[in-house]
Design a protein around this motif. Sequence first.
Motif, mmCIF file in Angstrom:
data_model
loop_
_atom_site.group_PDB
_atom_site.id
_atom_site.type_symbol
_atom_site.label_atom_id
_atom_site.label_comp_id
_atom_site.label_asym_id
_atom_site.label_seq_id
_atom_site.Cartn_x
_atom_site.Cartn_y
_atom_site.Cartn_z
ATOM 1 N N ARG A 1 -14.308 31.665 18.453
ATOM 2 C CA ARG A 1 -13.516 30.440 18.409
ATOM 3 C C ARG A 1 -12.021 30.719 18.363
ATOM 4 O O ARG A 1 -11.239 30.045 19.012
ATOM 5 C CB ARG A 1 -13.940 29.616 17.202
ATOM 6 C CG ARG A 1 -13.239 28.296 17.147
ATOM 7 C CD ARG A 1 -13.716 27.465 16.008
ATOM 8 N NE ARG A 1 -12.926 26.249 16.022
ATOM 9 C CZ ARG A 1 -13.279 25.151 15.464
ATOM 10 N NH1 ARG A 1 -14.406 25.078 14.820
ATOM 11 N NH2 ARG A 1 -12.503 24.099 15.511
ATOM 12 N N LYS A 2 -11.596 31.721 17.627
ATOM 13 C CA LYS A 2 -10.165 32.005 17.500
ATOM 14 C C LYS A 2 -9.541 32.344 18.844
ATOM 15 O O LYS A 2 -8.500 31.811 19.200
ATOM 16 C CB LYS A 2 -9.951 33.155 16.505
ATOM 17 C CG LYS A 2 -8.507 33.509 16.279
ATOM 18 C CD LYS A 2 -7.774 32.412 15.561
ATOM 19 C CE LYS A 2 -6.362 32.866 15.233
ATOM 20 N NZ LYS A 2 -5.505 31.777 14.887
ATOM 21 N N SER A 3 -10.164 33.227 19.626
ATOM 22 C CA SER A 3 -9.582 33.580 20.922
ATOM 23 C C SER A 3 -9.633 32.403 21.877
ATOM 24 O O SER A 3 -8.742 32.222 22.689
ATOM 25 C CB SER A 3 -10.274 34.803 21.522
ATOM 26 O OG SER A 3 -11.573 34.487 21.937
ATOM 27 N N ALA B 1 -5.334 29.026 29.136
ATOM 28 C CA ALA B 1 -5.932 28.434 30.333
ATOM 29 C C ALA B 1 -7.433 28.324 30.139
ATOM 30 O O ALA B 1 -8.015 29.059 29.349
ATOM 31 C CB ALA B 1 -5.626 29.292 31.554
ATOM 32 N N ALA B 2 -8.020 27.399 30.848
ATOM 33 C CA ALA B 2 -9.471 27.239 30.808
ATOM 34 C C ALA B 2 -10.019 27.512 32.198
ATOM 35 O O ALA B 2 -9.461 27.048 33.187
ATOM 36 C CB ALA B 2 -9.847 25.826 30.370
ATOM 37 N N LEU B 3 -11.083 28.271 32.260
ATOM 38 C CA LEU B 3 -11.757 28.528 33.524
ATOM 39 C C LEU B 3 -13.048 27.707 33.524
ATOM 40 O O LEU B 3 -13.922 27.925 32.689
ATOM 41 C CB LEU B 3 -12.074 30.021 33.667
ATOM 42 C CG LEU B 3 -12.898 30.422 34.891
ATOM 43 C CD1 LEU B 3 -12.158 30.074 36.172
ATOM 44 C CD2 LEU B 3 -13.194 31.915 34.829
ATOM 45 N N LEU C 1 -7.712 33.881 30.276
ATOM 46 C CA LEU C 1 -8.542 32.776 30.724
ATOM 47 C C LEU C 1 -9.738 32.660 29.808
ATOM 48 O O LEU C 1 -10.200 33.639 29.253
ATOM 49 C CB LEU C 1 -9.047 33.016 32.150
ATOM 50 C CG LEU C 1 -7.978 33.081 33.228
ATOM 51 C CD1 LEU C 1 -8.628 33.399 34.565
ATOM 52 C CD2 LEU C 1 -7.228 31.771 33.326
ATOM 53 N N ILE C 2 -10.238 31.455 29.632
ATOM 54 C CA ILE C 2 -11.465 31.278 28.867
ATOM 55 C C ILE C 2 -12.484 30.546 29.709
ATOM 56 O O ILE C 2 -12.136 29.793 30.600
ATOM 57 C CB ILE C 2 -11.240 30.505 27.556
ATOM 58 C CG1 ILE C 2 -10.760 29.078 27.831
ATOM 59 C CG2 ILE C 2 -10.314 31.219 26.636
ATOM 60 C CD1 ILE C 2 -10.826 28.180 26.642
ATOM 61 N N HIS D 1 -5.918 20.462 20.297
ATOM 62 C CA HIS D 1 -5.219 21.397 19.420
ATOM 63 C C HIS D 1 -4.202 22.261 20.162
ATOM 64 O O HIS D 1 -3.698 23.232 19.612
ATOM 65 C CB HIS D 1 -6.232 22.287 18.695
ATOM 66 C CG HIS D 1 -7.101 21.512 17.764
ATOM 67 N ND1 HIS D 1 -8.350 21.067 18.132
ATOM 68 C CD2 HIS D 1 -6.886 21.053 16.515
ATOM 69 C CE1 HIS D 1 -8.880 20.393 17.131
ATOM 70 N NE2 HIS D 1 -8.003 20.358 16.141
ATOM 71 N N TRP D 2 -3.894 21.914 21.385
ATOM 72 C CA TRP D 2 -2.999 22.720 22.207
ATOM 73 C C TRP D 2 -1.653 22.975 21.520
ATOM 74 O O TRP D 2 -1.212 24.108 21.411
ATOM 75 C CB TRP D 2 -2.772 22.035 23.553
ATOM 76 C CG TRP D 2 -1.813 22.790 24.411
ATOM 77 C CD1 TRP D 2 -0.471 22.605 24.505
ATOM 78 C CD2 TRP D 2 -2.131 23.882 25.264
ATOM 79 N NE1 TRP D 2 0.071 23.504 25.371
ATOM 80 C CE2 TRP D 2 -0.923 24.304 25.858
ATOM 81 C CE3 TRP D 2 -3.309 24.543 25.585
ATOM 82 C CZ2 TRP D 2 -0.870 25.362 26.757
ATOM 83 C CZ3 TRP D 2 -3.254 25.587 26.490
ATOM 84 C CH2 TRP D 2 -2.050 25.992 27.056
#
Length: 108
Positions: A49-51, A57-59, A39-40, A23-24
């Motif tokens: 889920r929304k944020s 970025a993914a951590l 970062l998540i 969904h990027w």
Amino acid sequence: PRTLEEIIGNQSSIRNLYSWLLHWDSNHSNSTFSLSSNLIDVASASENRKSRESSRAALISGPPGIGKTTCVEVCCRLAGFELIQLNASDKRNMSFVRDSLKDSTSIK
């Protein structure tokens, strides 16, 4: 592994990462890239889920040898993304990060 199902363990986190990548474009079509993005932690159940969907970025964290890199490689390949990997042992400053990503992003 060639598929997500072939990765053992952490299926919920792996599916979250894969869904986030799929969904990027729709989640980021009206925003510009910034190195100071949120970062998540895809393994964190407390993130709403929304944020998580709008994060840029993914951590991925955990002890050595649990499959973090493999998970990211498979998810990126299946979602059609080119993986850019920066090693923590590389220089750790903003100019190094900018120079490393310059050719792959719109950062100037």
